[in-house]
Design a protein around this motif. Sequence first.
Motif, mmCIF file in Angstrom:
data_model
loop_
_atom_site.group_PDB
_atom_site.id
_atom_site.type_symbol
_atom_site.label_atom_id
_atom_site.label_comp_id
_atom_site.label_asym_id
_atom_site.label_seq_id
_atom_site.Cartn_x
_atom_site.Cartn_y
_atom_site.Cartn_z
ATOM 1 N N THR A 133 3.011 -8.039 5.943
ATOM 2 C CA THR A 133 2.809 -7.893 4.536
ATOM 3 C C THR A 133 1.582 -7.734 4.367
ATOM 4 O OG1 THR A 133 4.898 -8.115 2.974
ATOM 5 C CG2 THR A 133 3.577 -7.279 1.476
ATOM 6 N N GLY A 134 0.536 -8.790 4.535
ATOM 7 C CA GLY A 134 -0.570 -8.576 4.058
ATOM 8 C C GLY A 134 -1.595 -7.724 5.387
ATOM 9 N N CYS A 135 -0.497 -7.698 6.354
ATOM 10 C CA CYS A 135 -1.453 -6.592 7.509
ATOM 11 C C CYS A 135 -1.358 -5.423 6.984
ATOM 12 C CB CYS A 135 -1.111 -6.798 8.764
ATOM 13 S SG CYS A 135 -1.259 -8.126 9.904
ATOM 14 N N LEU A 136 0.037 -4.632 6.545
ATOM 15 C CA LEU A 136 -0.112 -3.772 6.532
ATOM 16 C C LEU A 136 -0.463 -3.455 5.522
ATOM 17 C CD1 LEU A 136 3.726 -3.401 5.762
ATOM 18 C CD2 LEU A 136 2.692 -2.530 7.845
ATOM 19 N N THR A 137 -0.930 -4.004 3.879
ATOM 20 C CA THR A 137 -1.944 -3.573 3.166
ATOM 21 C C THR A 137 -3.051 -3.310 3.937
ATOM 22 O OG1 THR A 137 -0.538 -5.279 1.495
ATOM 23 C CG2 THR A 137 -2.287 -4.890 0.841
ATOM 24 N N LEU A 138 -3.939 -4.366 4.710
ATOM 25 C CA LEU A 138 -5.181 -4.221 4.850
ATOM 26 C C LEU A 138 -5.594 -3.186 5.553
ATOM 27 C CD1 LEU A 138 -8.322 -5.476 4.795
ATOM 28 C CD2 LEU A 138 -7.220 -7.595 6.750
ATOM 29 N N LEU A 139 -4.372 -2.750 6.274
ATOM 30 C CA LEU A 139 -4.540 -1.397 7.244
ATOM 31 C C LEU A 139 -4.817 -0.073 6.330
ATOM 32 C CD1 LEU A 139 -1.573 -2.052 9.883
ATOM 33 C CD2 LEU A 139 -4.648 -2.101 10.348
ATOM 34 N N ASP A 140 -3.851 -0.553 5.037
ATOM 35 C CA ASP A 140 -3.690 0.838 4.421
ATOM 36 C C ASP A 140 -5.266 0.993 3.296
ATOM 37 O OD1 ASP A 140 -2.221 2.772 2.170
ATOM 38 O OD2 ASP A 140 -2.856 1.191 0.979
ATOM 39 N N ARG A 141 -6.036 0.142 3.049
ATOM 40 C CA ARG A 141 -6.655 -0.930 2.407
ATOM 41 C C ARG A 141 -8.039 -0.188 3.601
ATOM 42 N NH1 ARG A 141 -9.308 -5.748 1.441
ATOM 43 N NH2 ARG A 141 -7.852 -6.002 0.461
ATOM 44 N N LEU A 142 -7.969 0.015 4.550
ATOM 45 C CA LEU A 142 -9.374 0.225 5.690
ATOM 46 C C LEU A 142 -8.893 1.736 5.968
ATOM 47 C CD1 LEU A 142 -9.053 -2.302 8.722
ATOM 48 C CD2 LEU A 142 -10.577 -2.264 7.038
ATOM 49 N N GLU A 143 -7.861 2.364 5.711
ATOM 50 C CA GLU A 143 -8.492 3.627 6.145
ATOM 51 C C GLU A 143 -8.528 4.300 4.534
ATOM 52 O OE1 GLU A 143 -6.990 7.889 6.212
ATOM 53 O OE2 GLU A 143 -6.582 5.911 4.971
ATOM 54 N N ARG A 144 -8.351 3.671 3.667
ATOM 55 C CA ARG A 144 -8.819 4.700 2.401
ATOM 56 C C ARG A 144 -9.979 4.233 1.750
ATOM 57 N NH1 ARG A 144 -4.260 5.998 -1.480
ATOM 58 N NH2 ARG A 144 -2.590 4.500 -1.111
ATOM 59 N N GLU A 145 -10.088 2.854 2.652
ATOM 60 C CA GLU A 145 -11.656 2.582 2.300
ATOM 61 C C GLU A 145 -13.008 3.658 3.573
ATOM 62 O OE1 GLU A 145 -12.060 -1.066 2.812
ATOM 63 O OE2 GLU A 145 -11.664 -1.284 0.367
ATOM 64 N N GLY A 146 -12.341 4.110 4.495
ATOM 65 C CA GLY A 146 -12.915 5.312 5.092
ATOM 66 C C GLY A 146 -12.985 4.900 6.871
ATOM 67 N N GLY A 179 0.842 -1.439 0.434
ATOM 68 C CA GLY A 179 0.026 0.315 0.087
ATOM 69 C C GLY A 179 0.896 1.353 -0.015
ATOM 70 N N ARG A 180 0.432 2.153 1.174
ATOM 71 C CA ARG A 180 1.195 3.733 1.116
ATOM 72 C C ARG A 180 2.747 3.274 2.140
ATOM 73 N NH1 ARG A 180 -3.782 7.060 3.432
ATOM 74 N NH2 ARG A 180 -4.316 4.991 3.504
ATOM 75 N N PHE A 181 2.851 1.792 2.221
ATOM 76 C CA PHE A 181 3.657 2.030 3.400
ATOM 77 C C PHE A 181 5.530 1.234 2.507
ATOM 78 C CE2 PHE A 181 -0.008 1.764 6.222
ATOM 79 C CZ PHE A 181 0.629 2.219 7.285
ATOM 80 N N HIS A 182 6.084 2.001 3.281
ATOM 81 C CA HIS A 182 7.695 0.917 2.620
ATOM 82 C C HIS A 182 8.198 1.292 3.710
ATOM 83 C CE1 HIS A 182 11.150 1.566 -0.649
ATOM 84 N NE2 HIS A 182 11.666 2.358 0.377
ATOM 85 N N VAL A 183 8.792 -0.403 3.690
ATOM 86 C CA VAL A 183 9.394 -0.850 4.175
ATOM 87 C C VAL A 183 11.575 -1.487 4.322
ATOM 88 C CG1 VAL A 183 9.444 -1.999 6.858
ATOM 89 C CG2 VAL A 183 7.505 -1.252 5.538
ATOM 90 N N HIS A 184 12.275 -0.931 5.004
ATOM 91 C CA HIS A 184 13.403 -0.919 4.505
ATOM 92 C C HIS A 184 14.569 -0.992 5.876
ATOM 93 C CE1 HIS A 184 14.617 3.529 5.363
ATOM 94 N NE2 HIS A 184 13.305 3.475 5.266
ATOM 95 N N THR A 185 15.834 -1.285 5.740
ATOM 96 C CA THR A 185 16.940 -1.469 6.195
ATOM 97 C C THR A 185 17.392 -0.033 6.190
ATOM 98 O OG1 THR A 185 18.567 -2.234 4.760
ATOM 99 C CG2 THR A 185 17.120 -3.634 6.488
ATOM 100 N N GLY A 186 18.548 -0.011 7.431
ATOM 101 C CA GLY A 186 19.703 1.295 6.945
ATOM 102 C C GLY A 186 19.956 1.212 5.360
ATOM 103 N N ALA A 187 20.588 0.143 5.100
ATOM 104 C CA ALA A 187 21.500 -0.491 3.788
ATOM 105 C C ALA A 187 20.259 0.587 2.507
ATOM 106 C CB ALA A 187 21.189 -1.457 3.324
ATOM 107 N N TYR A 188 19.487 0.778 2.696
ATOM 108 C CA TYR A 188 18.308 1.290 1.393
ATOM 109 C C TYR A 188 18.166 2.668 2.062
ATOM 110 C CZ TYR A 188 18.675 -3.314 -1.085
ATOM 111 O OH TYR A 188 19.604 -4.125 -2.010
ATOM 112 N N ALA A 189 18.480 3.003 2.831
ATOM 113 C CA ALA A 189 17.589 4.589 3.406
ATOM 114 C C ALA A 189 18.041 5.555 2.618
ATOM 115 C CB ALA A 189 18.200 5.183 4.346
ATOM 116 N N ASP A 190 18.894 5.499 1.513
ATOM 117 C CA ASP A 190 18.560 6.456 0.192
ATOM 118 C C ASP A 190 17.215 6.638 -1.074
ATOM 119 O OD1 ASP A 190 20.717 8.135 1.617
ATOM 120 O OD2 ASP A 190 21.685 6.873 0.224
#
Length: 307
Positions: free
Chosen positions: A150-163, A113-124
């Motif tokens: 990932t499923g939880c993050l995606t579903l959280l994003d969907r719930l917020e988008r749906e109001g 969804g809108r979430f981007h999860v990264h380690t320090g190696a990809y901070a840029d």
Amino acid sequence: MSADGPVWTAQAAESWKLSLPCTRAEAEALAGDVPEIAGIDPPPVLMTSEPDPARPDAWQLDVYFEGEPDDSAVSIIRALVPSAAAATARPEPIEDADWVTISQAWLEPIRAGRFHVHTGAYADTVPADAIAFRIEASRAFGTGHHETTTGCLTLLDRLEREGADFANIADIGTGTGLLAFAARALWPDARVLASDIDPISIEVTAENMAVNGVPADAITLVTCPGVDDPEVRGRRYDLLIANILAGPLIELAPDFAGVVAPGGSVMLAGLLASQADAVTTAYRAAGFDPADRLDLGEWPTLRLVRR
């Protein structure tokens, strides 16, 4: 890690290594978090590799344990790679090293969804439009790379988008704290609590709060099994997230019913598709009705609403 390999400690050998052949498909299924190893204390570190590029389906699983693994731990690992059923499984002692950091430091970022999860190696590499979290290799579950997270993050994003709007949120079995951070980012006015049975996970969550600029008082941290703490039981949640395993999810259904407000949701993950019916049945019996389901591979994320 040096250019020549891992940096070894000066301690006596306390780590053990178990190597098994596996298929490429099995190796890919083991990328990121592996909930099945939660039954091993402390959880081992898994590393997969392709020893011979000329044999693209012949991969190898190397498992690093803190201390000599018992037969139960070896059996859990063997079950992860069915193709190696006939292979010899013989753990061997090795020099100590920080295998978690070595294996995970270069995990590629994930987008859910809108979430981007990264380690320090990809901070840029963080996209400008993303809600980003830096989650380093750690001693806790939940880097975002497994389909359960990932499923939880995606579903959280969907719930917020749906109001959907939530005012009281709990993340039970928080691991690294990632799902609690994500929920707070979507619903910044909510009261958020994160708990885990493992005090190390709570330490890691506090560290990750600091890394990600989450104020120390923004999320209440509790060490306890399930909801067995006055701080946890003293609230009524309209969203409770639990990314653990099917067995504990089933056992906790009545306890979750006791802390989730009528009309509130539970978001459940960590179960296989083959376990979804049993989990759903337990929650129906506890007073919940199915509302959403998101499947990523063999890993469903369920949302149920309390009657």
